[in-house]
Scaffold this motif. Structure first.
Motif, mmCIF file in Angstrom:
data_model
loop_
_atom_site.group_PDB
_atom_site.id
_atom_site.type_symbol
_atom_site.label_atom_id
_atom_site.label_comp_id
_atom_site.label_asym_id
_atom_site.label_seq_id
_atom_site.Cartn_x
_atom_site.Cartn_y
_atom_site.Cartn_z
ATOM 1 N N UNK A 170 36.257 -20.554 28.089
ATOM 2 C CA UNK A 170 34.961 -20.072 28.570
ATOM 3 C C UNK A 170 34.917 -18.554 28.503
ATOM 4 N N UNK A 187 43.070 -12.746 31.258
ATOM 5 C CA UNK A 187 44.297 -13.377 30.771
ATOM 6 C C UNK A 187 44.006 -14.572 29.855
ATOM 7 N N UNK A 188 43.007 -15.352 30.239
ATOM 8 C CA UNK A 188 42.673 -16.549 29.468
ATOM 9 C C UNK A 188 42.263 -16.162 28.042
ATOM 10 N N UNK A 192 45.351 -15.003 26.067
ATOM 11 C CA UNK A 192 46.182 -16.144 25.641
ATOM 12 C C UNK A 192 45.506 -16.865 24.481
ATOM 13 N N UNK A 248 46.953 -17.331 20.671
ATOM 14 C CA UNK A 248 47.158 -18.663 20.088
ATOM 15 C C UNK A 248 46.082 -19.023 19.062
ATOM 16 N N UNK A 259 42.857 -19.255 19.135
ATOM 17 C CA UNK A 259 41.878 -20.254 19.558
ATOM 18 C C UNK A 259 40.494 -19.647 19.787
#
Lengths: 210, 199
Positions: free
Chosen positions: A3, A17-18, A21, A25, A27
């Motif tokens: 999100x 942080x999300x 990460x 990766x 994404x």
């Protein structure tokens, strides 16, 4: 995609942080990636956070890569599914929530009743004979006799039995040995492998075949 | 660790398992058992219990493959099963008095370092790397189990936060908090180790 990465943030706000990460990766969507890269070019703190995260990920992966299930775990799975071969749930559409709960409730009640019945019968028989009863299927099961090390407590023993799929069948005899039943369907090879493994365990003082 | 088998392949095997194919179960086992094992280890910290979890989860996969609804990836579904098994073991054993989010008593850094190879034997650089990994392992062992598990799912299994929340059966914000605190703790613990080496 996260999100956080969907939201276009002002360039001066630090990346959460999300998002970092997800970036690490791969994404992120193209649009989010462009936005993140633009921010990283200007923000030393976020660049450093990304470097730290990458380092942490590498160390964690190196740590966990060294851990694998024991080789005999697959044999245990095989032995247990042989015992449950007729209980496979056929492929079907999911039941409605209400039906599922009704079914679960009825099954749970039936299982509880059956378990209680067996426990009561076993307790009675144990009281009379000092030994646990043998069910029809247990007559065909392979057994190992063991004497536990004095240091082995009940929790350790329970964990050990579960680990090898063993059930406490009877005992102790006059030499302090217990008879353990291998999972239904276990063959001679599994018996020998389990015996060898048990003899190497510190919790077991002695392991014998009947 | 990046996945070597993609989700579409896992779904095919799962469908074959639902039809009673044991070879497909073996394929699923090879693909998923290490993840299940490490996931269980990240919470229970006990190899024997982690092996037991793998065994139980795979038996449940065999019995209930037909119930997979495809709303999440196969890995997320399987780790969700594993989580419930792990929590059963957790509640049943000695952990009932231990807080999931409490930092464990520190293992002295000296002890972690003393267990590494001496520089004279293996070379200074190799020893430093090994000491660093030993210190990392010591810091990881001190992390509260719930935080360690969230960190494992985020950085080793590379699961998005929403999927982690689904696996751990908790709100996404709880996942965010746990990963944040875990990362901060690891940074501080490792920084303390580096300061010690610099003195």
């Amino acid at each position: 995609m996260t999100q956080a990465s969907q939201t276009m943030k002002p360039q001066h706000a630090h990346l959460d942080e999300e998002t970092l990460i997800a970036c690490l990766q791969n994404r992120l969507s193209d649009q989010a990636r462009r936005s993140v890269e633009a921010h990283l070019r200007q923000c030393d703190a976020c660049r450093q956070a990304l470097v730290d995260l990458r380092q942490l990920q590498r160390q964690l992966q190196a740590h966990y890569a060294a851990h694998h299930p024991a080789p005999e775990t697959w044999q245990q799975v095989q032995a247990r599914i042989e015992a449950h071969r007729d209980k496979v749930v056929p492929l079907r559409k999911p039941a409605s929530s209400a039906r599922r709960w009704t079914w679960l409730g009825a099954t749970a009640a039936a299982v509880l009743f059956a378990v209680q019945l067996v426990l009561i019968q076993q307790a009675d028989l144990r009281q009379q004979t000092g030994y646990a009863p043998l069910g029809a299927s247990q007559h065909e099961r392979l057994h190992i006799w063991v004497r536990f090390a004095p240091s082995a407590d009940s929790r350790t023993i329970t964990t050990l039995l579960r680990h090898y799929g063993l059930t406490l069948d009877s005992g102790p005899d006059s030499a302090g040995r217990y008879r353990l039943a291998l999972p239904a369907g276990a063959d001679e090879q599994t018996l020998q492998r389990t015996l060898k493994a048990l003899r190497q365990r510190p919790e077991i003082a002695e392991a014998l075949l009947p | 660790m990046s996945r070597t088998v993609d989700d579409s392949r896992l779904r095919i095997w799962l469908q074959q398992v639902a039809e009673g194919d044991t070879r497909a179960l073996r394929h699923l086992y090879d693909a998923l058992a290490p993840s299940i094992y490490r996931f269980a280890l990240s919470r229970l910290d006990d190899p024997h219990e982690a092996d037991g979890i793998v065994s139980e989860v795979m038996v449940q996969v065999w019995q209930q493959a037909g119930r997979f609804e495809g709303r999440a990836s196969v890995l997320t579904w399987v780790l969700g099963i594993a989580h419930h098994k792990v929590m059963d073991v957790w509640r049943r054993t000695r952990r009932d008095s231990e807080e999931l989010d409490t930092v464990r008593p520190a293992r002295p850094l000296d002890q972690a370092l003393s267990e590494t190879v001496t520089p004279a034997v293996e070379g200074e650089h190799a020893a430093l790397n090994e000491a660093c990994q030993a210190c990392f392992d010591a810091c990881l062992a001190q992390l509260p189990p719930a935080q360690r598990q969230a960190l494992y799912l985020a950085l080793v299994e590379e699961q998005p936060y929403q999927d982690i929340a689904r696996i751990l059966d908790c709100p996404t914000n709880t996942v965010k908090t746990r990963v944040f605190h875990a990362r901060r703790f690891m940074q501080q613990c490792m920084a303390a180790w580096r300061r010690e080496k610099a003195v």
